[in-house]
Scaffold this active site. Sequence first.
Site, short mmCIF file in Angstrom:
data_model
loop_
_atom_site.label_atom_id
_atom_site.label_comp_id
_atom_site.label_asym_id
_atom_site.label_seq_id
_atom_site.Cartn_x
_atom_site.Cartn_y
_atom_site.Cartn_z
N LEU A 178 13.41 -6.24 10.88
CA LEU A 178 12.18 -7.21 11.82
C LEU A 178 12.37 -5.56 12.95
O LEU A 178 12.77 -5.36 13.70
CB LEU A 178 12.76 -7.75 12.68
CG LEU A 178 11.82 -8.38 13.64
CD1 LEU A 178 11.59 -9.33 12.56
CD2 LEU A 178 12.61 -9.42 14.74
N GLY A 179 12.09 -4.15 12.39
CA GLY A 179 11.62 -2.40 12.63
C GLY A 179 10.89 -2.60 13.55
O GLY A 179 9.44 -3.78 14.45
N ILE A 207 6.51 -4.86 0.71
CA ILE A 207 5.69 -3.46 1.09
C ILE A 207 6.83 -2.42 1.60
O ILE A 207 6.54 -1.62 2.40
CB ILE A 207 4.73 -3.94 2.32
CG1 ILE A 207 5.49 -4.26 3.71
CG2 ILE A 207 3.75 -5.07 1.96
CD1 ILE A 207 6.09 -3.92 4.62
N ARG A 209 9.80 -0.69 -0.60
CA ARG A 209 9.99 0.10 -1.13
C ARG A 209 10.94 -0.50 -2.52
O ARG A 209 11.42 -1.68 -2.34
CB ARG A 209 11.03 1.34 -1.54
CG ARG A 209 10.92 2.17 -0.36
CD ARG A 209 10.05 3.55 -1.16
NE ARG A 209 9.82 4.26 0.33
CZ ARG A 209 8.60 4.44 1.31
NH1 ARG A 209 7.56 3.10 1.57
NH2 ARG A 209 8.61 5.23 2.10
N ASP A 213 2.94 -4.27 -3.31
CA ASP A 213 2.25 -3.07 -2.92
C ASP A 213 3.72 -1.73 -3.68
O ASP A 213 2.32 -0.67 -3.42
CB ASP A 213 2.65 -2.51 -1.62
CG ASP A 213 1.27 -1.50 -0.82
OD1 ASP A 213 0.57 -1.05 -1.90
OD2 ASP A 213 2.03 -0.10 0.01
N GLU A 226 7.45 3.85 -9.90
CA GLU A 226 5.77 3.96 -9.86
C GLU A 226 5.78 5.59 -10.70
O GLU A 226 6.22 6.27 -10.57
CB GLU A 226 5.74 3.84 -8.34
CG GLU A 226 5.78 3.11 -7.31
CD GLU A 226 5.90 3.57 -6.26
OE1 GLU A 226 5.40 3.72 -5.69
OE2 GLU A 226 6.52 1.89 -5.77
N HIS A 240 0.77 1.06 -3.90
CA HIS A 240 1.61 1.90 -3.01
C HIS A 240 0.53 2.61 -2.27
O HIS A 240 0.54 3.77 -1.75
CB HIS A 240 2.37 3.04 -3.59
CG HIS A 240 3.67 3.33 -2.53
ND1 HIS A 240 4.48 3.96 -2.86
CD2 HIS A 240 3.67 3.03 -1.31
CE1 HIS A 240 5.69 3.57 -2.01
NE2 HIS A 240 4.44 3.82 0.16
P1 NAP Z 1 12.11 0.52 11.35
O1 NAP Z 1 11.24 0.48 13.03
O2 NAP Z 1 13.57 1.93 11.48
O3 NAP Z 1 12.91 -0.85 11.33
C1 NAP Z 1 13.27 -1.31 9.60
C2 NAP Z 1 14.64 -2.60 10.00
O4 NAP Z 1 14.99 -2.76 9.29
C3 NAP Z 1 15.39 -2.67 11.28
O5 NAP Z 1 14.72 -4.07 11.81
C4 NAP Z 1 16.89 -2.58 11.23
O6 NAP Z 1 17.52 -3.06 11.87
C5 NAP Z 1 16.19 -3.09 8.95
N1 NAP Z 1 17.50 -2.86 8.68
C6 NAP Z 1 17.85 -1.46 8.25
N2 NAP Z 1 19.60 -1.53 7.49
C7 NAP Z 1 18.99 -2.96 7.07
C8 NAP Z 1 19.74 -3.56 5.88
N3 NAP Z 1 20.90 -3.02 5.83
N4 NAP Z 1 20.03 -4.60 5.89
C9 NAP Z 1 18.69 -5.58 6.89
N5 NAP Z 1 18.01 -5.22 7.40
C10 NAP Z 1 17.60 -3.61 7.44
O7 NAP Z 1 10.99 1.62 9.50
P2 NAP Z 1 10.03 0.57 9.75
O8 NAP Z 1 9.06 1.81 10.70
O9 NAP Z 1 9.29 -0.72 10.47
O10 NAP Z 1 9.41 1.38 8.49
C11 NAP Z 1 10.56 -0.02 7.31
C12 NAP Z 1 10.22 0.90 6.05
O11 NAP Z 1 8.97 0.11 5.85
C13 NAP Z 1 10.14 2.06 5.95
O12 NAP Z 1 11.64 3.00 6.20
C14 NAP Z 1 9.63 2.12 4.83
O13 NAP Z 1 10.34 2.38 3.29
C15 NAP Z 1 8.63 1.21 4.49
N6 NAP Z 1 7.24 1.18 4.55
C16 NAP Z 1 6.64 1.21 3.73
C17 NAP Z 1 5.23 1.50 3.26
C18 NAP Z 1 4.29 1.26 2.28
O14 NAP Z 1 3.31 2.20 1.90
N7 NAP Z 1 4.15 0.17 1.57
C19 NAP Z 1 4.77 2.84 4.44
C20 NAP Z 1 5.33 2.92 5.43
C21 NAP Z 1 6.69 2.46 5.62
P3 NAP Z 1 19.23 -2.79 11.96
O15 NAP Z 1 19.36 -1.57 11.27
O16 NAP Z 1 19.71 -4.13 12.64
O17 NAP Z 1 19.44 -3.54 10.06
#
Ligand code: NAP
Length: 313
Positions: free
Chosen positions: A152-153, A230, A232, A256, A261, A279
């Site tokens: 929930l980031g 969405i 990885r 996605d 990939e 993706h």
């Molecule tokens: P973010 O703001 O850093 O949020 C990450 C969230 O994940 C936080 O709530 C964190 O909370 C939680 N988390 C971290 N480690 C965890 C674990 N071991 N178990 C459960 N929850 C965990 O990141 P964001 O900007 O939302 O991006 C998230 C991810 O989306 C990226 O890292 C990327 O891989 C992916 N993404 C995909 C695409 C695409 O094209 N499909 C595009 C952009 C990003 P806690 O620290 O409390 O655990």
Amino acid sequence: MEAIGVLMAGPMSPYLEQELDKRFKLFRFWKFPQKTEFLKENSNSIRAVVGYTTAGADAQLIDSLPGLEIVASYSVGLDKIDLEKCKEKGIRVTNTPDVLTEDVADLAIGLILATLRKMCECDRYVRSGLWKKGDFRLTTKFSGKSVGIIGLGRIGSAIAKRAEAFGCPISYFTRSEKPDSEYKYYPNVIDLASNCQILIVACPLTSETCHIINREVINALGPKGILINIGRGPHVDEPELVSALVEGRLGGAGLDVFEHEPEVPEQLFGLDNVVLLPHVGSATVETRNAMADLVIGNLEAHFLKKPLLTPVV
Ligand code: NAP
């Protein structure tokens, strides 16, 4: 800055390539099939690496670049960068947070709708002339379904906000409960999966979250459950997902990202309960240009000895 060597790890964006080329001495890594030879000749002049979702800076590349000062990633995810190695060697790392959040959250909602309402299949139905022979079968409603989010980031919260507008109760799993959130917290993935109808993966890929979606989680989500990824590809144990979909132990999936990939398991191609995207979470012109501008802004800040715009390390 024209003399500063910047290594672009892959062909991620023509706009970024062009802008980097204007400012720095740009090396296009993918254009050199003989990587070892290339590094032997050029490693001393490379002071920055620009990575992305396909290729970043692993320990081997970092060790082969003695003058490396900064890794600027054209992505928010950092799973292709050896962060520990960068910390150890005092190499700075930046990514592209926030600017892509809305696009990825929009796409997650699009994937839910496409999966439940079978939008891709409906489109094929019209194009192939089948509509003339009869109406399309009934599908499944999205509004009001319970949504569980892993992570929930920035992106997870943006998905939650959108799903709330569809009247969906939201719950989530993260390592630490978010005190400011009113959504229901589950301290583990199994409980989250057992208590939602749509499970969305939106956390970073780390050793902890690799295969966070395994057989047990899939079975907890159940034959009417929908998985949306969405995050990885390696978050999901792909053979387990495929067998659950084929055997009807999981209701459907909107994906996605994939484990290897651009390879996608062929068994998925024949299934009508999956939606498969290449993706493209952040792949709009507006967002990709904003990401490129952040990469350039971070590199310029670093070499002008100013504070980085989006530092990670
Ligand atoms: P973010 O703001 O850093 O949020 C990450 C969230 O994940 C936080 O709530 C964190 O909370 C939680 N988390 C971290 N480690 C965890 C674990 N071991 N178990 C459960 N929850 C965990 O990141 P964001 O900007 O939302 O991006 C998230 C991810 O989306 C990226 O890292 C990327 O891989 C992916 N993404 C995909 C695409 C695409 O094209 N499909 C595009 C952009 C990003 P806690 O620290 O409390 O655990």
